[in-house]
Design a protein around this motif. Structure first.
Motif, mmCIF file in Angstrom:
data_model
loop_
_atom_site.group_PDB
_atom_site.id
_atom_site.type_symbol
_atom_site.label_atom_id
_atom_site.label_comp_id
_atom_site.label_asym_id
_atom_site.label_seq_id
_atom_site.Cartn_x
_atom_site.Cartn_y
_atom_site.Cartn_z
ATOM 1 N N LEU A 242 0.808 -1.214 0.000
ATOM 2 C CA LEU A 242 0.000 0.000 0.000
ATOM 3 C C LEU A 242 0.845 1.269 0.000
ATOM 4 C CD1 LEU A 242 -2.763 -1.189 2.464
ATOM 5 C CD2 LEU A 242 -3.043 -0.705 0.024
ATOM 6 N N ASP A 245 2.890 3.362 -3.983
ATOM 7 C CA ASP A 245 1.783 3.945 -4.737
ATOM 8 C C ASP A 245 2.364 4.886 -5.791
ATOM 9 O OD1 ASP A 245 -0.345 5.599 -5.628
ATOM 10 O OD2 ASP A 245 -1.438 5.266 -3.760
ATOM 11 N N GLU A 282 0.864 -5.147 -8.649
ATOM 12 C CA GLU A 282 1.857 -4.395 -7.878
ATOM 13 C C GLU A 282 3.049 -4.021 -8.761
ATOM 14 O OE1 GLU A 282 2.097 -6.041 -3.576
ATOM 15 O OE2 GLU A 282 1.505 -7.743 -4.812
ATOM 16 N N THR A 426 -7.390 -5.395 5.861
ATOM 17 C CA THR A 426 -7.023 -5.988 4.571
ATOM 18 C C THR A 426 -7.284 -7.490 4.564
ATOM 19 O OG1 THR A 426 -4.722 -6.362 5.265
ATOM 20 C CG2 THR A 426 -5.231 -4.250 4.232
ATOM 21 N N SER A 442 -7.671 -3.590 -4.851
ATOM 22 C CA SER A 442 -8.157 -2.369 -5.511
ATOM 23 C C SER A 442 -9.120 -1.605 -4.611
ATOM 24 C CB SER A 442 -8.842 -2.714 -6.839
ATOM 25 O OG SER A 442 -9.937 -3.593 -6.621
ATOM 26 N N ARG A 445 -7.025 -0.002 -1.764
ATOM 27 C CA ARG A 445 -6.319 1.193 -2.275
ATOM 28 C C ARG A 445 -7.274 2.384 -2.384
ATOM 29 N NH1 ARG A 445 -1.222 1.015 -3.655
ATOM 30 N NH2 ARG A 445 -0.218 -0.885 -4.445
ATOM 31 N N ASN A 449 -6.657 5.727 -0.255
ATOM 32 C CA ASN A 449 -6.466 6.997 -0.968
ATOM 33 C C ASN A 449 -7.492 8.038 -0.534
ATOM 34 O OD1 ASN A 449 -4.290 6.014 -2.403
ATOM 35 N ND2 ASN A 449 -5.491 5.434 -4.193
#
Length: 528
Positions: A242, A245, A282, A426, A442, A445, A449
């Motif tokens: 994570l 990015d 990734e 997670t 996804s 993330r 974000n």
């Protein structure tokens, strides 16, 4: 054996004709392959197998009982005491053993990107690939720094030396022993290279807080506007993934310090899990695997030398160790300002914690001290399926001081810098491990974000019935039925039973923190 005697014996070892000091990456690659320690992959990475142990050996880790530190250490199953006499005897045996080797390898470097608080280290290895690992993971010196390098701590690693428990006073033939007084970390009986990096992290966790610097088991990145984010979590929870990015610059993937000036990386590289790795999922990690990268226990086709990251036959704890500058999108030097956002990562095998929740100050301190996650297969010996675990401060195996030392420092910094804190699961959704599914990367993330970008400060929330957590009701690109974990379960009664069970485990675990503020125990704990 006193510190002077230890130092003299080490000097004698390092003055031997068999010592290869500060070899270049190509030289270490040549040594590792020609000596039969490893093979070369199609990408130029060095693939080594770690043999019997594919993860850390926490039951074989000790700290020497010494006058200056004995009253500071949080003694117990994590920091197991061992006598100076046992250490001295084993140290002499290991040094004598290494003197007889045809070649040994020495790396000199640093831990800590903050020059004011960094630690000078030397790493003495029996294996060339271990020395390449040290070169990749620690901070590499400039020529000028190397000329004036004097080690504060030395790792002496002899993986093929096995202790005799009946004679040497250890629990098994494996040992990782730290002497703070003699400034030596002694490792034997295990080929798992991660013991070296975590031992140095333990040293920093002892030294930094005494200089009012918080040491943290977390990854960190920074945005274009200087907004720094920290990701706390144990192995397998997603710290490395994570924090790598494309839209943010990486500070580091695992170990950091937080001083009055901001955040700094303790390491000079990344130690990424590679199970299931692909260029699509990734890309930053996948593309960082280049010439000189160390791959641990990754299955490689003998003919094509192409790694198969989906093959978990040896272990799920397959790893890649590479210098941080193998990633394009990084900050150098690895320092940044004070964090705006903190993410606590947990891989909940019960499948009952929400995929993301905003924490109050009291909840943040409660969950930091609790450090709940699930141990994932391969990260420790004997773990073959996820097991619920509480690891204080999301890093108990690496913390020599009492947990409240780190927790109080974090709480103070959260207040001083007005940091938003989130809990991110997670792990599993729609059911427990074996029934539910792992949360899609996804989706995680997108949630992370949104948290970092400040979008979750204005979105309406609903309170979770069992844990009292504030769950956002809608996040872009995340199915709304996943946000409240109870809604994702077909069997609601089964969810209620699992949630009640986990809440009870939180309460039971927290009984060890009898001296923390009443606000933390009353306002931060689960509601049931």
């Amino acid at each position: 054996m006193n510190s002077v005697e230890i130092s003299n014996e080490l000097k004698t070892l390092l003055a031997g004709n068999n010592v290869k000091e500060q070899l270049s990456v190509p030289e270490l690659v040549e040594k590792a392959t020609s000596r039969g320690e490893a093979i070369l992959t199609v990408d130029g990475a060095v693939r080594a197998n770690t043999g019997k142990y594919t993860g850390r050996s926490p039951k074989d880790k000790y700290m020497v009982v010494e006058e200056a530190s004995k009253d500071k250490i949080d003694w117990g199953t994590t920091n197991q005491p061992i006598s100076a006499e046992i250490f001295d005897a084993l140290y002499s045996k290991v040094v004598s053993y290494l003197k007889e080797k045809e070649e040994i390898f020495v790396f000199k470097g640093f831990a800590g990107a903050d020059e004011a608080s960094r630690l000078s280290i030397s790493v003495v290895n029996e294996y060339a690939w271990h020395n390449l690992f040290a070169h990749n993971l620690f901070i590499r010196p400039t020529d000028a720094e190397l000329a004036n390098h004097l080690a504060d701590f030395t790792i002496v690693s002899a993986p093929t030396f096995h202790a005799d428990p009946a004679v040497d006073g250890t629990s098994s033939d494996t040992f990782i022993i730290v002497s703070l007084e003699k400034k030596v970390i002694l490792i034997g009986g295990t080929e798992y290279a991660g013991e070296m990096k975590k031992s140095i992290f333990g040293i920093m966790n002892y030294l930094l807080p005494q200089n009012d610097i918080l040491s943290m088991h977390c990854s960190a990145n920074v945005g274009e506007n200087g907004d720094t984010a920290l990701f706390f979590g144990l192995s397998g929870t997603g710290k490395t993934t994570l924090s790598a990015d494309a839209s943010r610059k990486l500070i580091g993937d695992d170990e950091h310090g937080w001083s009055d000036n901001g955040v700094f990386n303790i390491e000079g590289g990344c130690y990424a899990k590679t199970v299931g790795l692909s260029a699509e999922k990734e890309p930053e990690i996948y593309n960082a695997i280049k010439f000189g990268t160390v791959l641990e226990n990754v299955v490689v086709n003998e003919d094509t030398r192409i790694p198969d990251y989906n093959d978990e036959t040896p272990t799920q704890n397959t790893r890649a160790a590479y210098p941080i500058d193998n990633i394009d999108n990084i900050v150098l030097p690895s320092v940044a300002g004070h964090p705006n956002t903190i993410i606590f990562l947990t891989a909940d095998a019960f499948g009952v914690l929400p995929p993301i929740a905003k924490l109050t100050k009291e909840q943040a301190m409660y969950h930091f001290l609790s450090g709940f996650t699930s141990k994932t297969p391969g990260t420790e010996r004997g773990v073959v399926e996820p097991e619920p675990a509480f690891s204080t401060c999301f890093g108990a195996p690496f913390l020599p001081l009492p947990a409240t030392v780190y927790a109080e420092m974090l709480g103070k910094k959260i207040d001083e810098h007005h940091v938003n804190v989130f809990l991110v699961n997670t792990g599993w959704t729609g059911g427990s491990f074996g029934t539910g599914k792992r949360m899609k990367l996804s989706y995680t993330r997108a949630m992370v974000n949104a948290a970092i970008e400040g979008k979750l400060t204005t979105i309406p929330t609903e309170q979770d019935t069992f844990f009292g957590l504030a769950i956002p009701t809608a996040i872009d690109n995340v199915p709304s039925e996943l946000l409240n974990p109870r809604n994702a379960w077909a069997d609601k009664a089964a969810y209620d039973a699992k949630a009640t069970k986990l809440a009870g485990m939180f309460h039971e675990n927290f009984q060890q923190f009898a001296n923390v503020s009443a606000d933390i125990t009353t306002k931060g704990a689960p509601l049931v």
